[in-house]
Design a protein around this motif. Structure first.
Motif, PDB file in Angstrom:
ATOM      1  N   VAL A  40      10.891  -5.117 -12.389  1.00 19.76           N
ATOM      2  CA  VAL A  40      11.595  -4.761 -11.318  1.00 19.76           C
ATOM      3  C   VAL A  40      11.409  -6.099 -10.143  1.00 19.76           C
ATOM      4  N   ARG A  41      12.855  -6.521 -10.020  1.00 19.19           N
ATOM      5  CA  ARG A  41      12.970  -7.800  -8.991  1.00 19.19           C
ATOM      6  C   ARG A  41      13.321  -7.374  -7.582  1.00 19.19           C
ATOM      7  N   VAL A  42      12.640  -8.057  -6.669  1.00 17.36           N
ATOM      8  CA  VAL A  42      13.197  -7.544  -5.472  1.00 17.36           C
ATOM      9  C   VAL A  42      13.364  -8.747  -4.766  1.00 17.36           C
ATOM     10  N   ALA A  43      14.640  -9.115  -4.261  1.00 20.46           N
ATOM     11  CA  ALA A  43      15.231 -10.234  -3.924  1.00 20.46           C
ATOM     12  C   ALA A  43      14.887 -10.370  -2.339  1.00 20.46           C
ATOM     13  N   ALA A  44      14.848 -11.626  -1.909  1.00 21.22           N
ATOM     14  CA  ALA A  44      14.425 -11.897  -0.707  1.00 21.22           C
ATOM     15  C   ALA A  44      15.243 -10.838   0.390  1.00 21.22           C
ATOM     16  N   ASN A  45      14.616 -10.875   1.532  1.00 21.59           N
ATOM     17  CA  ASN A  45      15.223  -9.939   2.532  1.00 21.59           C
ATOM     18  C   ASN A  45      15.523  -8.522   2.001  1.00 21.59           C
ATOM     19  N   THR A  46      14.915  -7.882   1.228  1.00 27.69           N
ATOM     20  CA  THR A  46      15.036  -6.680   0.462  1.00 27.69           C
ATOM     21  C   THR A  46      14.004  -5.524   0.990  1.00 27.69           C
ATOM     22  N   VAL A  47      14.264  -4.529   1.917  1.00 30.14           N
ATOM     23  CA  VAL A  47      13.399  -3.770   2.325  1.00 30.14           C
ATOM     24  C   VAL A  47      12.807  -3.051   0.903  1.00 30.14           C
ATOM     25  N   HIS A  48      11.501  -3.020   0.863  1.00 29.99           N
ATOM     26  CA  HIS A  48      10.888  -2.368  -0.139  1.00 29.99           C
ATOM     27  C   HIS A  48       9.372  -1.807  -0.005  1.00 29.99           C
ATOM     28  N   HIS A  49       9.222  -0.790  -0.851  1.00 35.43           N
ATOM     29  CA  HIS A  49       7.921  -0.350  -0.922  1.00 35.43           C
ATOM     30  C   HIS A  49       7.516   0.084  -2.319  1.00 35.43           C
ATOM     31  N   PHE A  50       6.059   0.194  -2.523  1.00 35.47           N
ATOM     32  CA  PHE A  50       5.669   0.370  -3.975  1.00 35.47           C
ATOM     33  C   PHE A  50       4.373   1.260  -3.968  1.00 35.47           C
ATOM     34  N   ALA A  51       4.360   2.185  -4.825  1.00 34.58           N
ATOM     35  CA  ALA A  51       2.984   3.001  -4.812  1.00 34.58           C
ATOM     36  C   ALA A  51       2.728   3.335  -6.351  1.00 34.58           C
ATOM     37  N   ASN A  52       1.398   3.738  -6.381  1.00 39.86           N
ATOM     38  CA  ASN A  52       0.919   4.008  -7.870  1.00 39.86           C
ATOM     39  C   ASN A  52       1.573   5.518  -8.313  1.00 39.86           C
ATOM     40  N   ALA A  53       2.172   5.610  -9.188  1.00 40.11           N
ATOM     41  CA  ALA A  53       3.023   6.788  -9.621  1.00 40.11           C
ATOM     42  C   ALA A  53       2.356   7.799 -10.632  1.00 40.11           C
ATOM     43  N   GLY A  54       0.925   7.304 -10.986  1.00 38.61           N
ATOM     44  CA  GLY A  54       0.360   7.971 -11.947  1.00 38.61           C
ATOM     45  C   GLY A  54      -1.245   8.515 -11.363  1.00 38.61           C
ATOM     46  N   ARG A  55      -1.914   8.932 -12.308  1.00 35.10           N
ATOM     47  CA  ARG A  55      -3.436   9.220 -12.369  1.00 35.10           C
ATOM     48  C   ARG A  55      -4.254   8.237 -12.614  1.00 35.10           C
ATOM     49  N   GLU A  56      -3.724   7.130 -13.103  1.00 35.91           N
ATOM     50  CA  GLU A  56      -4.721   6.042 -13.617  1.00 35.91           C
ATOM     51  C   GLU A  56      -4.314   4.830 -12.907  1.00 35.91           C
ATOM     52  N   THR A  57      -5.278   3.872 -12.873  1.00 36.51           N
ATOM     53  CA  THR A  57      -4.828   2.510 -12.261  1.00 36.51           C
ATOM     54  C   THR A  57      -3.688   1.876 -12.858  1.00 36.51           C
ATOM     55  N   VAL A  58      -2.824   1.364 -12.083  1.00 36.41           N
ATOM     56  CA  VAL A  58      -1.604   0.791 -12.705  1.00 36.41           C
ATOM     57  C   VAL A  58      -1.827  -0.795 -12.548  1.00 36.41           C
ATOM     58  N   HIS A  59      -1.608  -1.514 -13.583  1.00 35.92           N
ATOM     59  CA  HIS A  59      -1.822  -2.925 -13.762  1.00 35.92           C
ATOM     60  C   HIS A  59      -0.342  -3.621 -13.894  1.00 35.92           C
ATOM     61  N   VAL A  60      -0.095  -4.334 -12.611  1.00 32.29           N
ATOM     62  CA  VAL A  60       1.130  -5.227 -12.667  1.00 32.29           C
ATOM     63  C   VAL A  60       0.988  -6.768 -12.525  1.00 32.29           C
ATOM     64  N   ALA A  61       1.803  -7.514 -13.295  1.00 34.81           N
ATOM     65  CA  ALA A  61       1.910  -8.932 -13.025  1.00 34.81           C
ATOM     66  C   ALA A  61       3.030  -8.802 -12.043  1.00 34.81           C
ATOM     67  N   VAL A  62       2.702 -10.081 -11.265  1.00 35.99           N
ATOM     68  CA  VAL A  62       3.511  -9.997  -9.953  1.00 35.99           C
ATOM     69  C   VAL A  62       3.665 -11.850  -9.732  1.00 35.99           C
ATOM     70  N   ARG A  63       5.036 -12.009  -9.511  1.00 38.67           N
ATOM     71  CA  ARG A  63       5.376 -13.360  -9.433  1.00 38.67           C
ATOM     72  C   ARG A  63       6.064 -13.531  -8.048  1.00 38.67           C
ATOM     73  N   THR A  64       5.611 -14.230  -7.261  1.00 40.45           N
ATOM     74  CA  THR A  64       6.133 -14.394  -5.568  1.00 40.45           C
ATOM     75  C   THR A  64       6.658 -15.862  -5.540  1.00 40.45           C
ATOM     76  N   GLU A  65       8.103 -16.098  -5.388  1.00 45.44           N
ATOM     77  CA  GLU A  65       8.601 -17.352  -5.150  1.00 45.44           C
ATOM     78  C   GLU A  65       9.423 -17.638  -4.078  1.00 45.44           C
ATOM     79  N   PRO A  66       9.324 -18.448  -3.236  1.00 46.78           N
ATOM     80  CA  PRO A  66       8.188 -19.569  -3.236  1.00 46.78           C
ATOM     81  C   PRO A  66       6.996 -18.606  -2.905  1.00 46.78           C
ATOM     82  N   ALA A  67       5.918 -19.452  -2.951  1.00 41.53           N
ATOM     83  CA  ALA A  67       4.566 -18.694  -2.558  1.00 41.53           C
ATOM     84  C   ALA A  67       4.362 -18.579  -1.058  1.00 41.53           C
ATOM     85  N   LEU A  68       4.705 -19.737  -0.402  1.00 42.13           N
ATOM     86  CA  LEU A  68       4.454 -19.855   1.042  1.00 42.13           C
ATOM     87  C   LEU A  68       2.847 -19.571   1.413  1.00 42.13           C
TER      88      LEU A  68
END
Length: 189
Positions: A80-108
């Motif tokens: 899932v790609r979230v463009a700059a200046n895009t309102v978003h929210h996220f949450a775990n949708a399951g009963r187990e820990t979710v593991h996600v690789a995240v890339r933030t560009e630029p890092a600031l």
């Protein structure tokens, strides 16, 4: 501490963050991190990143997103790609820990933002508060305006509203708790 060993835990959101590639390693071009989100865990509020793109790749579990008006459930292998200046929210949708690789560009200053949010979260839990201190929140929003902003209000209005709060906090020393949290989150003593 090497980036591969940098772990940030936020007891309020249920986030455990492992920095894989720090901004300093890429001249600020990107930050790569693993997000482990406990069952019931979620980012504290809807937000947007004015100048950053975030890409989430779900490795394990299911992550629920709200991106603008769109709702998405992502599972293993989904990106899932979230463009700059895009309102978003996220949450775990399951009963187990979710593991996600995240890339933030630029890092600031995203790593410092995450570490500061976690330090403020630890303070909040230790004080038995359901909500953060408003002064801490005002200082956080002001300090990380390049990385994150509120979803609805114009940034100029937010800045104008925060300016007197920040000024009073500095004048009367009400910013000490926040500064200690920010310094501890950044690994400074």
């Amino acid at each position: 501490m090497p980036a591969a060993e940098r772990v940030i835990e936020n007891p309020v959101s249920g986030e455990r963050i492992v920095i894989r590639t720090a901004a300093a390693e890429t001249d600020g071009k990107l930050m790569e991190w693993d997000l482990f989100l406990a069952p019931g865990g979620r980012v504290p509020s809807s937000h947007c990143h004015p100048g950053q793109v975030e890409t989430f790749t779900v490795l394990e579990g299911r992550l629920r997103f709200r991106i603008g008006l769109r709702r998405v459930i992502a599972g293993p292998g989904d990106q899932v790609r979230v463009a700059a200046n895009t309102v978003h929210h996220f949450a775990n949708a399951g009963r187990e820990t979710v593991h996600v690789a995240v890339r933030t560009e630029p890092a600031l200053n995203m790593e410092e933002l995450l570490a500061t949010a976690a330090a403020l979260g630890r303070n909040q839990v230790a004080a038995g508060r359901r909500l953060p201190h408003l002064i801490d929140l005002a200082l956080f929003v002001r300090d990380f305006a390049a990385e994150v902003r509120a979803p609805v209000l114009p940034p100029s209005l937010v800045a104008a509203a925060l300016q007197p709060v920040v000024r009073l906090a500095r004048r009367f020393g009400w910013d000490r708790r926040y500064r200690r949290a920010r310094d501890s989150g950044a690994g400074r003593r």
